[in-house]
Structures are given as C-alpha cells and as structure tokens.
Design an enzyme around this catalytic site. Structure first.
Site, PDB file in Angstrom:
ATOM      1  N   CYS A  51      51.483 -85.284   4.698  1.00 13.11           N
ATOM      2  CA  CYS A  51      52.747 -85.386   5.054  1.00 13.11           C
ATOM      3  C   CYS A  51      52.627 -86.354   6.208  1.00 13.11           C
ATOM      4  CB  CYS A  51      53.359 -84.617   5.223  1.00 13.11           C
ATOM      5  SG  CYS A  51      53.497 -83.216   3.757  1.00 13.11           S
TER       6      CYS A  51
ATOM      7  N   GLU B 275      51.071 -89.084  -1.350  1.00 10.02           N
ATOM      8  CA  GLU B 275      49.958 -88.020  -1.552  1.00 10.02           C
ATOM      9  C   GLU B 275      50.666 -87.824  -3.041  1.00 10.02           C
ATOM     10  OE1 GLU B 275      50.499 -84.344   0.368  1.00 10.02           O
ATOM     11  OE2 GLU B 275      51.442 -84.685   1.344  1.00 10.02           O
TER      12      GLU B 275
ATOM     13  N   HIS C  54      58.501 -83.222  11.270  1.00 10.55           N
ATOM     14  CA  HIS C  54      58.439 -83.389   9.839  1.00 10.55           C
ATOM     15  C   HIS C  54      58.515 -81.700   8.991  1.00 10.55           C
ATOM     16  CE1 HIS C  54      56.004 -82.582   5.725  1.00 10.55           C
ATOM     17  NE2 HIS C  54      55.530 -81.744   6.710  1.00 10.55           N
TER      18      HIS C  54
HETATM   19  N1  COA Z   1      67.134 -62.551   4.585  1.00  6.83           N
HETATM   20  C1  COA Z   1      66.910 -63.920   5.844  1.00  6.83           C
HETATM   21  N2  COA Z   1      65.342 -64.347   6.479  1.00  6.83           N
HETATM   22  C2  COA Z   1      64.079 -63.172   5.403  1.00  6.83           C
HETATM   23  C3  COA Z   1      64.513 -62.727   4.466  1.00  6.83           C
HETATM   24  C4  COA Z   1      66.369 -62.427   4.316  1.00  6.83           C
HETATM   25  N3  COA Z   1      66.845 -61.529   3.392  1.00  6.83           N
HETATM   26  N4  COA Z   1      63.472 -62.898   4.008  1.00  6.83           N
HETATM   27  C5  COA Z   1      62.312 -63.152   5.395  1.00  6.83           C
HETATM   28  N5  COA Z   1      63.098 -64.017   6.152  1.00  6.83           N
HETATM   29  C6  COA Z   1      62.712 -64.987   6.620  1.00  6.83           C
HETATM   30  C7  COA Z   1      61.509 -64.172   7.011  1.00  6.83           C
HETATM   31  O1  COA Z   1      61.742 -63.413   8.654  1.00  6.83           O
HETATM   32  C8  COA Z   1      61.118 -65.493   7.702  1.00  6.83           C
HETATM   33  O2  COA Z   1      61.649 -66.276   8.829  1.00  6.83           O
HETATM   34  P1  COA Z   1      60.403 -66.463  10.154  1.00  6.83           P
HETATM   35  O3  COA Z   1      59.261 -67.249   9.698  1.00  6.83           O
HETATM   36  O4  COA Z   1      61.651 -67.051  11.189  1.00  6.83           O
HETATM   37  O5  COA Z   1      60.401 -65.116  10.442  1.00  6.83           O
HETATM   38  C9  COA Z   1      61.067 -67.026   6.769  1.00  6.83           C
HETATM   39  O6  COA Z   1      62.165 -66.051   5.817  1.00  6.83           O
HETATM   40  C10 COA Z   1      59.759 -66.380   5.413  1.00  6.83           C
HETATM   41  O7  COA Z   1      59.518 -65.528   4.911  1.00  6.83           O
HETATM   42  P2  COA Z   1      58.458 -65.223   4.706  1.00  6.83           P
HETATM   43  O8  COA Z   1      57.977 -63.393   4.704  1.00  6.83           O
HETATM   44  O9  COA Z   1      57.473 -65.701   6.064  1.00  6.83           O
HETATM   45  O10 COA Z   1      57.498 -65.874   3.527  1.00  6.83           O
HETATM   46  P3  COA Z   1      56.544 -66.120   2.615  1.00  6.83           P
HETATM   47  O11 COA Z   1      55.891 -65.782   3.064  1.00  6.83           O
HETATM   48  O12 COA Z   1      57.323 -66.083   1.411  1.00  6.83           O
HETATM   49  O13 COA Z   1      56.301 -67.458   2.852  1.00  6.83           O
HETATM   50  C11 COA Z   1      55.798 -69.692   3.371  1.00  6.83           C
HETATM   51  C12 COA Z   1      56.486 -68.527   3.994  1.00  6.83           C
HETATM   52  C13 COA Z   1      56.147 -71.175   4.410  1.00  6.83           C
HETATM   53  C14 COA Z   1      54.378 -69.838   4.200  1.00  6.83           C
HETATM   54  C15 COA Z   1      55.612 -70.207   2.001  1.00  6.83           C
HETATM   55  O14 COA Z   1      57.085 -71.150   2.062  1.00  6.83           O
HETATM   56  C16 COA Z   1      55.077 -71.822   1.815  1.00  6.83           C
HETATM   57  O15 COA Z   1      54.081 -71.671   1.689  1.00  6.83           O
HETATM   58  N6  COA Z   1      55.571 -73.221   1.859  1.00  6.83           N
HETATM   59  C17 COA Z   1      54.204 -74.374   2.015  1.00  6.83           C
HETATM   60  C18 COA Z   1      53.750 -74.608   3.338  1.00  6.83           C
HETATM   61  C19 COA Z   1      54.091 -75.181   4.070  1.00  6.83           C
HETATM   62  O16 COA Z   1      55.858 -75.414   3.325  1.00  6.83           O
HETATM   63  N7  COA Z   1      54.220 -75.241   4.934  1.00  6.83           N
HETATM   64  C20 COA Z   1      54.784 -75.971   6.723  1.00  6.83           C
HETATM   65  C21 COA Z   1      53.858 -76.438   7.447  1.00  6.83           C
HETATM   66  S1  COA Z   1      52.852 -77.842   6.419  1.00  6.83           S
END
Ligand code: COA
Length: 399
Positions: A113, A81, A235
């Site tokens: 993906c 992609e 994935h």
């Molecule tokens: N210590 C340990 N863990 C921590 C933490 C800390 N200090 N702070 C946060 N976390 C954990 C959260 O609890 C969460 O875990 P959980 O999902 O098991 O509850 C994780 O870290 C991620 O935190 P979150 O606040 O949800 O992260 P975010 O809002 O900043 O973004 C995504 C997470 C995945 C949404 C973001 O990285 C993203 O948009 N990624 C791209 C899209 C993607 O990869 N999608 C996947 C499907 S294709």
C-alpha cells in the site's frame, strides 16, 4: 531555486459495484456494529468482471488529461499491487485509452500500500529536475481476501490520479519527509495467488510501529511538530485504523490523547474510505481527496500524510493546501463515482469474487457490462482488450 512542487490536480475513481457491510454481516451472522463501528466500514467497492486497475485508473486520470492536456506530461508512474501483467506495466494500457504522449516514461511501482507514495515522491523529483514538465501519478488497487476470512470485510477497490507540477494549484508537498523500512511478513501475495495472505493482528501493530518510526525520522530531519498539522490523512485498510494510528502518535509524542483531539485531527478524512473499503495504495490519497473535498477550508494549512505498505515501508509527509485550491477540486464528480455504484446482492458478490484469470487458451469475453467509461471487454490470445466509451482526448497545450 527549486520552485514549490506538489499536486496540481487530483481525481478519484472506484468500481461500479459495491457490497454493503449490512448485507455481509447479515449473511455471515455477524453483528453489523462490528463492521460499522469496530472496523469503521459501511461498504466496499467490488469490481465487475470487466473492471480492473486499468479501467479505474483511466476513469480517474482521463478528466485530468481533459482539463490540462497531456503535452507537458513526461512521466507516468502507476502504483499498484494488483498489476495486470508480470512484465508490461499497467500504465501502458492507459496510453491509448486516455491519450498519453509518446515522449513519456511509463513505469509501474509496487510496494504493497506504499507504492503510490514512492511514485509521488519520484514524480516530485522528476519535476524538480525540469519544472516545465509534469508527471501523472496513479495509485490503483483491488483489495481481495479469501471468502469467510477475518480480512473479508476489509476488501475494496479504487484509484486516485494526481498531476504533479511546479507551482501546484492544490497542495505543495514539503521536501522533508520521514522514512522507515523493515523486512517483515505481515501481509503479502505470492504471484500464484489472487488473494492476499495476511497476519491481520500483526499487520496492525507493524503499521503503528512503522508510522511511529517514520514520524521520528521526519522530526529528526526538521519536520513540523504534530500540533502544527490541521489534519492527518492515514493509510486506511479500514477507517478505524486511522483512529488507532493517531492515538498511537499522540501518545508517542507525549500529547494528550482525547476523543476530541483525535476526531478533530481526522475530521472528513475517512468519508471516502468508509464507503470504498481498502484501496491499498490509493487509500491514503482517498483520505486526502476526502478531506480536500469537504466543507472545511484548509487554505494555507498543513496536512500530514502517513503512508504504510506491509512488508514494510512507511513514510510521513507534510503537505500545505494552497490558496484557491478549492476551485480546482472535483468534489461533485468524486462523490458521484462513489454514490452511483450498483449495490450487489450477496450471491452476486460471491460470483464476482471468483478467480478471474483468463481461460487456458488465453481468450474469453468479460461477463456483463458494468457501465463504466472504460471496460476490459475480454482477452484475445492472452492480450487484454480494453474499450473506451469516449475517444481519447487530443493533447492540448497544458496550463
Ligand atoms: N460491536 C462493535 N465493535 C465490535 C464488535 C461489535 N459487536 N465486535 C468486535 N468489535 C470491534 C473489536 O473490539 C475491534 O475493535 P478494536 O480493534 O478497537 O479493539 C474491531 O471490532 C475488530 O474486531 P476483531 O475481533 O479484532 O476483528 P477480527 O479479528 O475479525 O479482524 C482485522 C480484524 C483487522 C485483523 C482483520 O479485518 C484483517 O485481518 N484485516 C486485513 C489486514 C489489515 O487490514 N491490516 C491493517 C494494517 S495494514
């Protein structure tokens, strides 16, 4: 009767540079545990200005052509992609770089993906039609999100090349697989953007939902029970996602959801992706390479492969590692590709993150030399100019 068809050889490549999540966390003022434990990531591969999906694909595919020759390869399916041209497929740039045969069908596959899995399945179908021939499948991508966005720590880059043949030496791909497709907007990249647009939280729930439906379809068609699989390769946009997905599937199947059960099912499948980051369509095959390269002997064991591409398409497949598969592996070279990357400072990373489209007159030289076997040395009159540090392998008689 159709012979067993599957993966005869596989090799991994990534970019020559990487950024650790410790450096990223420090600069963004984030707790590093959020990345390392929360997302399950230690580092992410960052391509140099002279690297792209073609250079990574060439680095992954060249050793396969060197070992087996190219004379039996009739199809070259390149999934990405992060295509380099809206018209010409990335696989054609490989042609001269690694010495692919003229009598071949070279095509690009795209569906976020998931594209690599479509390519792999169509490669199996092509080999079933003429089992004396082989197909080269390449999944290669660069995951780039906006700086300072929530998705920034889930970038990465990598390529996996697979040779598909009858009577494969690594793993048989079982004919039954489960499918699910749905028109949703969880992640996409309009043609005018170099970074993806993502609704992160929604993409996580869409992924879980799609894998569940694909698994249900797999079971409906007679696929094995979850308990019959030794490992699960998911994935991995970030490796924690594999843990979420497996918990979800266990719960869905009415099986006990314990940390021990999840850890055992995923053992060794996340090592490569923890270090590389998201490699989009290569990611699920990085998980496969990671578990095959591990110390666990999976001979005769079933491995589940759960592929998801936003937008969305999901597929649940079953593979069986064949007798003697460990002798075919390239574990040392795969680990070296990951281990020998150059760690970037935060400012070097930021400068490589800039939009790397060519100048308006269509000509410019690439900045810096990443030191890889294959380089994008620049653009001349809108043509991408690649160089190989070693000559293409002459076509040998395959075995
Ligand atoms: N210590 C340990 N863990 C921590 C933490 C800390 N200090 N702070 C946060 N976390 C954990 C959260 O609890 C969460 O875990 P959980 O999902 O098991 O509850 C994780 O870290 C991620 O935190 P979150 O606040 O949800 O992260 P975010 O809002 O900043 O973004 C995504 C997470 C995945 C949404 C973001 O990285 C993203 O948009 N990624 C791209 C899209 C993607 O990869 N999608 C996947 C499907 S294709």
């Amino acid at each position: 009767m159709t012979p067993a068809i599957g993966i005869h050889d596989l090799a991994v490549a990534t970019s020559r540079h990487m950024l650790t999540h410790a450096v990223l966390a420090d600069r963004l003022g984030t707790d590093p545990a959020k990345y390392q434990r929360g997302l399950g990531q230690d580092a992410m591969s960052i391509p140099g200005d002279d690297e792209d999906v073609v250079t990574m694909a060439a680095a992954a595919a060249a050793p396969i052509v060197e070992r087996h020759g190219a004379s039996r390869i009739r199809n070259v399916f390149f999934a990405t992609e992060t295509g380099v041209d809206e018209s010409k497929c990335a696989g054609l740039y490989l042609h001269s770089l690694i010495g692919l045969p003229s009598q071949a069908r070279v095509v690009e596959f795209k569906q976020a993906c998931y594209g690599g899995t479509a390519a792999l399945q169509l490669a199996c179908a092509a080999v079933a039609r003429d089992p004396s021939r082989q197909a080269l499948v390449i999944a290669a991508d660069i995951a780039r999100y906006d700086l300072d966005s929530a998705a920034e720590p889930t970038q990465g880059a990598g390529a996996v090349a697979m040779l598909v043949s009858a009577d494969p030496a690594v793993a048989v791909i079982d004919p039954v697989s489960g499918l699910f497709s749905s028109d949703i907007m969880d992640f996409w990249r309009p043609t005018y953007r170099s970074t993806a647009v993502v609704d992160g939280r929604y993409s996580v729930s869409a992924y879980l939902d799609a894998i569940e439906h694909a698994f249900d379809d797999f079971r409906r068609l007679g696929g094995a029970d979850l308990r019959e699989f030794e490992r699960f390769c998911y994935h991995q946009p970030f490796t924690k996602m594999a843990f979420k997905a497996h918990r979800h599937l266990l719960e869905h199947a009415g099986l006990p959801v314990t940390d021990e059960a999840v850890d055992a099912a995923l053992a060794d499948t996340t090592d490569y992706n923890r270090a590389i980051g998201n490699s989009y369509t290569a990611s699920v095959y990085m998980a496969l390479a990671s578990v095959l390269d591990s110390t666990s002997d999976l001979t005769g064991r079933r491995i589940a492969l759960a592929s998801y591409g936003s937008g969305c398409v999901a597929e649940f497949l079953s593979l069986t590692a064949v007798d003697g598969y460990r002798e075919q592996l390239r574990s040392e070279a795969n680990r070296a590709a990951i281990g020998n990357r150059n760690p970037l400072s935060y400012s070097e990373y930021r400068s490589l993150h800039t939009d790397r489209t060519t100048a308006h007159d269509g000509s410019r030289a690439s900045t810096g030399d990443s030191g890889g076997m294959y380089r994008l040395s620049g653009f001349e009159e809108h043509k991408r100019i690649y160089h190989a540090r070693q000559p293409a392998f002459s076509a040998k008689v395959g075995h």
